[in-house]
Each structure stands twice: as C-alpha cells, then as structure tokens.
Design a protein around this motif. Structure first.
Motif, PDB file in Angstrom:
ATOM      1  N   VAL A   4       0.343  -0.951  -0.030  1.00  0.00           N
ATOM      2  CA  VAL A   4       0.223  -0.385   0.021  1.00  0.00           C
ATOM      3  C   VAL A   4       1.554   1.049   0.382  1.00  0.00           C
ATOM      4  O   VAL A   4       0.506   2.383  -1.123  1.00  0.00           O
ATOM      5  N   PHE A   5       2.265   1.528   0.330  1.00  0.00           N
ATOM      6  CA  PHE A   5       2.872   2.705   0.746  1.00  0.00           C
ATOM      7  C   PHE A   5       3.595   2.613  -0.308  1.00  0.00           C
ATOM      8  O   PHE A   5       3.743   3.553  -1.310  1.00  0.00           O
ATOM      9  N   LEU A   6       3.983   1.706  -1.021  1.00  0.00           N
ATOM     10  CA  LEU A   6       4.467   1.684  -2.527  1.00  0.00           C
ATOM     11  C   LEU A   6       3.713   2.148  -3.519  1.00  0.00           C
ATOM     12  O   LEU A   6       3.435   3.403  -4.445  1.00  0.00           O
ATOM     13  N   VAL A   7       2.440   1.770  -3.239  1.00  0.00           N
ATOM     14  CA  VAL A   7       1.498   2.309  -4.614  1.00  0.00           C
ATOM     15  C   VAL A   7       1.373   3.466  -4.699  1.00  0.00           C
ATOM     16  O   VAL A   7       0.989   3.899  -5.400  1.00  0.00           O
ATOM     17  N   LEU A   8       0.687   3.795  -3.323  1.00  0.00           N
ATOM     18  CA  LEU A   8       0.671   5.307  -3.347  1.00  0.00           C
ATOM     19  C   LEU A   8       1.946   6.179  -3.336  1.00  0.00           C
ATOM     20  O   LEU A   8       1.586   7.141  -4.010  1.00  0.00           O
ATOM     21  N   MET A   9       2.911   5.853  -3.555  1.00  0.00           N
ATOM     22  CA  MET A   9       3.948   6.356  -3.446  1.00  0.00           C
ATOM     23  C   MET A   9       4.191   6.242  -5.359  1.00  0.00           C
ATOM     24  O   MET A   9       4.936   7.232  -5.907  1.00  0.00           O
ATOM     25  N   LEU A  10       4.229   5.261  -5.516  1.00  0.00           N
ATOM     26  CA  LEU A  10       4.171   5.388  -7.031  1.00  0.00           C
ATOM     27  C   LEU A  10       3.359   6.535  -7.509  1.00  0.00           C
ATOM     28  O   LEU A  10       3.178   6.540  -9.201  1.00  0.00           O
ATOM     29  N   LEU A  11       2.147   6.223  -7.542  1.00  0.00           N
ATOM     30  CA  LEU A  11       0.997   6.272  -7.934  1.00  0.00           C
ATOM     31  C   LEU A  11       1.713   8.705  -8.206  1.00  0.00           C
ATOM     32  O   LEU A  11       1.260   9.453  -9.051  1.00  0.00           O
ATOM     33  N   GLY A  12       1.987   9.322  -6.706  1.00  0.00           N
ATOM     34  CA  GLY A  12       2.792  10.802  -6.767  1.00  0.00           C
ATOM     35  C   GLY A  12       3.769  10.068  -8.272  1.00  0.00           C
ATOM     36  O   GLY A  12       3.776  11.392  -8.364  1.00  0.00           O
ATOM     37  N   VAL A  13       4.450   8.984  -8.791  1.00  0.00           N
ATOM     38  CA  VAL A  13       5.020   9.243  -9.504  1.00  0.00           C
ATOM     39  C   VAL A  13       4.951   9.329 -10.897  1.00  0.00           C
ATOM     40  O   VAL A  13       5.344  10.756 -12.386  1.00  0.00           O
ATOM     41  N   ALA A  14       3.381   8.792 -11.426  1.00  0.00           N
ATOM     42  CA  ALA A  14       3.018   8.369 -12.404  1.00  0.00           C
ATOM     43  C   ALA A  14       2.017   9.764 -12.483  1.00  0.00           C
ATOM     44  O   ALA A  14       2.491  10.655 -13.476  1.00  0.00           O
ATOM     45  N   ASN A  15       2.049  10.906 -11.234  1.00  0.00           N
ATOM     46  CA  ASN A  15       1.439  12.040 -11.318  1.00  0.00           C
ATOM     47  C   ASN A  15       2.534  12.846 -12.244  1.00  0.00           C
ATOM     48  O   ASN A  15       1.951  14.113 -13.006  1.00  0.00           O
ATOM     49  N   THR A  16       3.772  12.638 -11.161  1.00  0.00           N
ATOM     50  CA  THR A  16       4.710  13.737 -11.977  1.00  0.00           C
ATOM     51  C   THR A  16       4.933  13.608 -13.110  1.00  0.00           C
ATOM     52  O   THR A  16       5.277  14.727 -13.685  1.00  0.00           O
ATOM     53  N   MET A  17       4.853  12.037 -13.907  1.00  0.00           N
ATOM     54  CA  MET A  17       5.393  11.572 -15.008  1.00  0.00           C
ATOM     55  C   MET A  17       4.462  12.960 -16.237  1.00  0.00           C
ATOM     56  O   MET A  17       4.726  12.796 -17.113  1.00  0.00           O
ATOM     57  N   LEU A  18       3.274  12.288 -15.706  1.00  0.00           N
ATOM     58  CA  LEU A  18       2.284  12.390 -16.359  1.00  0.00           C
ATOM     59  C   LEU A  18       2.269  14.406 -16.663  1.00  0.00           C
ATOM     60  O   LEU A  18       2.183  14.878 -18.042  1.00  0.00           O
ATOM     61  N   MET A  19       2.136  15.127 -15.590  1.00  0.00           N
ATOM     62  CA  MET A  19       2.326  16.799 -15.516  1.00  0.00           C
ATOM     63  C   MET A  19       3.438  17.007 -16.359  1.00  0.00           C
ATOM     64  O   MET A  19       3.610  17.666 -17.381  1.00  0.00           O
ATOM     65  N   SER A  20       4.534  16.161 -16.058  1.00  0.00           N
ATOM     66  CA  SER A  20       5.474  16.478 -17.095  1.00  0.00           C
ATOM     67  C   SER A  20       5.637  16.763 -18.679  1.00  0.00           C
ATOM     68  O   SER A  20       5.871  17.262 -19.067  1.00  0.00           O
ATOM     69  N   ALA A  21       4.929  15.620 -18.921  1.00  0.00           N
ATOM     70  CA  ALA A  21       4.999  14.908 -20.508  1.00  0.00           C
ATOM     71  C   ALA A  21       4.007  16.226 -20.741  1.00  0.00           C
ATOM     72  O   ALA A  21       3.677  16.683 -22.171  1.00  0.00           O
ATOM     73  N   LEU A  22       2.330  16.935 -19.880  1.00  0.00           N
ATOM     74  CA  LEU A  22       2.008  18.136 -20.346  1.00  0.00           C
ATOM     75  C   LEU A  22       1.869  18.853 -20.798  1.00  0.00           C
ATOM     76  O   LEU A  22       2.198  19.872 -21.351  1.00  0.00           O
TER      77      LEU A  22
END
Length: 403
Positions: free
Chosen positions: A275-293
């Motif tokens: 659970v800790f890792l999934v929540l943390m990785l969702l933050g990474v996914a959000n960062t990469m998505l914002m970076s792409a946009l």
C-alpha cells in the motif's frame, strides 16, 4: 543508454520543486515500508527469544512418537536421564545446556476447591541454565527452591484462593494409571509467556518423580544452544547422535501457533508495504504525466529533429527510474537509520494477553533493503509507462504548437 540517463538526470534536476515533492513521496513510502518491516522483525525476534529463554528452550528432545501421543499417554514415552545420557547430549557441538523435565496433568485441591491443570516439572538449577529468563515469569516474591513447593499460574491461584505459603494436595495418575498424591506448599505464582496459556503449574522435578513413580526418568529434555539461529543445525547433529529412538524438535516445531502467527504477520506487513509503495508510485505517475503535458513543445522539437517515438518513451521511463532509484535509496537509508536507532534504544512492549514484557530491537537485513529499492525503481518505471506512452504518441506539428 548512458546519454539517455544523462538527459533524464538533467530533466529531473530542471524542475526542482516537483522533483523534491516526488522524491519526498518516494522517500516516505520506502522509509515507512522499511521501518514497518524492521519493527515486525524486532517483535518476532523478541517474542521467540522471550519464549525460548523463559519457557521452551531452543530445542526439545523426546522419545520417538512423543508429540503424536502427547495428548493420550505422554508418561509412557519417558526415558532414563542418568548422567551418561545427559553428558552425551551436552557433548554435541552447539549444545549449551540441558534440563530434564516431565510434562504431566493433575488436579490441585485447596480451600475446598479443586482444579485440573497442566504441570511442568523441572530441576531449578538445570532450568536456569537452559532458560535464563525463566525467573522473569515468576511473580516477584515467588520462590522455586523448596522441595515440596509449587508455583501456580496467576489465574489458578486466583481461582483456588491460595496464598503464598498455603498448603494444597496435588493428585496425578502415574504412567500405569494409578492415582497418587503429594502435599505441596504454594511458594509463588507465574505469569503468562504465551497468549491463551492453559491453567498451569510448575513443580520441582524430584517432587514430580515421586508423585508419578518415575525416579531417574523424564519425558523431555530442554536444550539451550549458543545462537538461536543455529538451532536447526544443532538439532540435526543431536538426531544423529541420539539415533532413531529419539526425536529432536526446534522451537518452531513445538510452537506451531507462534510460527503460523508470524507467517500471518509477514503477510500483513507485505500488504502494508505494498500500500505504501502504490501510493508513492501514484505520485511518480502524476509527476510524469504533468511533465509530459508541460513539455509538449520540447517533445515536438525532439521528434522534429528525428528522435524516434521509442526514444521519447524511453526518456520518460528513464526519468521515472531516476526518481524511483534516488527516492528509494534515500528512503531505505532513512528507514535503516531509524531502525538502527530504535535497535540501540530498545522498545519495551507488553501484549494484552501476555504478562512478560518484550524488549523489541527493530532490525532489517541488507537483502530487504536491496529488494525494496529495486521494487521502488521497477515500480516507478511501470507506473510511468502510460505518461511515457502518451508523450511518445504526440504528433510533432501539434506538439510544436503546444497542443
């Protein structure tokens, strides 16, 4: 590949605020997972150390078939405990001390009350060498040096209404089924070591041997080893030395409920870490998505000068790998540092159903740290695949236009 990571490092460092927020999320997630694992490791070790040092011993020796018949006719599975036999056990490499015992059942009568209980008979001197923490299970003021003394579990003493120094009659059938009795004096009380312990009593070995007509015999040998981690190896050497007439069990063979509880705890800790890792990785996914946009013009420029879509995708995955690896490493170091500090300080914990406190020393092995960092890195790469794929699907003309 290295030029790609150099560019990824430059891009990650370019937006410092977003990078720091993402690294903080990864650091907290990995650090929490490491600290949780360390706490569970410390609790499990403290529980096992407490139980083996105050009750069971690291190993136990019985006649072959004893555990299969312990609920029916355990006294018929006895054996002689002369000095030659005990010396043979002590001579095995890794054996630290040996204590003969008799496990039996009987009834105790006092104050017009009678109660059926399970009793453990042991030699006070030998027992202190095998279970050095045995005395910690005695209620303060209790004594175990009287030849006719008996220590009762707190619940038993409360039910019978007996006080220290009071008399009681202890009845038990011997190995032939004949009922015998001994007058005993209550010399103290014992506290629970394991949850849901039955009604128990502790008596001197000599008293039990008279009561059960088993002079010079025992049903069990408790064995201490120099290092608890070596118990399986010492058990194998004992089996070879004693032959097929005896069975040797490690603490986890005897305390099956504790072993099963540890397996459940490990599964729970694995779920919490996930659970800790999934929540943390969702933050990474959000960062990469914002970076792409935000970098559509940059992506369009790279593609206009000939950079293939696969390279664009690889670039974003590489940036996520950098974030995952850096944050994971920092989180693992932070979790390991906190675990080491808590290990040095120690945590005294008393479970609701156990009277004897545990001294918890959290620890985590290097293998777990490596695995959690690799998992954070690989997870960051996986969670960045969609943003990376979306960035690689942009059309150069539209990307240059900022759309």
């Amino acid at each position: 590949m290295w030029p790609l990571f150099r560019i990824a490092l430059r891009n990650v460092a370019r937006n410092r605020r977003r990078t720091l927020i993402t690294l903080a999320a990864v650091l907290v997630g990995v650090g929490a997972a490491v600290l949780t694992r360390a706490m569970m490791n410390g609790l499990q070790r403290a529980m096992v150390t407490s139980i083996t040092a105050s009750a069971t011993g690291a190993l136990q020796v019985h006649r072959a078939g004893y555990l299969d018949n312990v609920l029916s006719t355990p006294l018929t599975m006895d054996f002689a405990i002369d000095e030659a036999f005990l010396a043979k056990v002590r001579a095995v490499e890794g054996v630290k001390a040996v204590s003969p015992r008799i496990q039996f059942a009987g009834s105790l009568g006092a104050n017009d009350e009678s109660l059926f209980l399970a009793a453990t008979a042991m030699d006070p001197t030998a027992e202190s060498a095998v279970c050095p923490s045995r005395a910690s299970t005695f209620v303060p003021g209790s004594r175990f040096d009287s030849p006719d003394g008996i220590l009762l579990a707190e619940t038993v003493a409360s039910t019978l209404g007996t006080q220290q120094g009071g008399e009681a009659v202890f009845l038990a059938p011997d190995r032939d089924g004949t009922l015998n009795g001994e007058l005993v004096h209550v010399t103290g009380a014992t506290r629970s070591v394991m949850p849901d312990e039955p009604k128990t009593a502790v008596v001197p070995l000599a008293l039990a041997q008279r009561l059960l007509r088993m002079e010079g015999r025992a049903t069990e040998l408790a064995v201490a080893v120099h290092r608890l981690e070596e118990a399986p190896q010492v058990a194998a050497r004992l089996r070879e030395a004693l032959g097929p007439d005896y069975e040797v069990h490690t603490w986890d063979d005897i305390l099956v409920q504790v072993k099963e509880g540890q397996a459940r705890n490990d599964a729970s800790m694995g779920l919490i870490a996930a659970v800790f890792l999934v929540l943390m990785l969702l933050g990474v996914a959000n960062t990469m998505l914002m970076s792409a946009l935000e970098r559509t013009r940059e992506i369009g420029t790279m593609m206009a000068v000939g950079l293939r879509r696969g390279k664009v995708m690889s670039l974003f995955v590489a940036e996520a790998v950098v974030l995952g690896a850096t944050g994971g490493t920092l989180g693992a170091l932070l979790g390991a540092g906190l675990s080491a500090w808590l290990n040095h300080r120690g945590i005294i914990f008393t479970a609701p159903t156990i009277s004897v406190p545990f001294d918890i020393r959290p620890y985590v092995d290097v293998g777990y740290l490596v695995r959690i960092v690799l998992l954070a890195t690989a997870g960051a790469a996986v969670f960045s695949l969609y943003p990376a794929w979306r960035a690689s699907r942009l059309r150069p003309v539209q990307a240059l236009a900022g759309r």
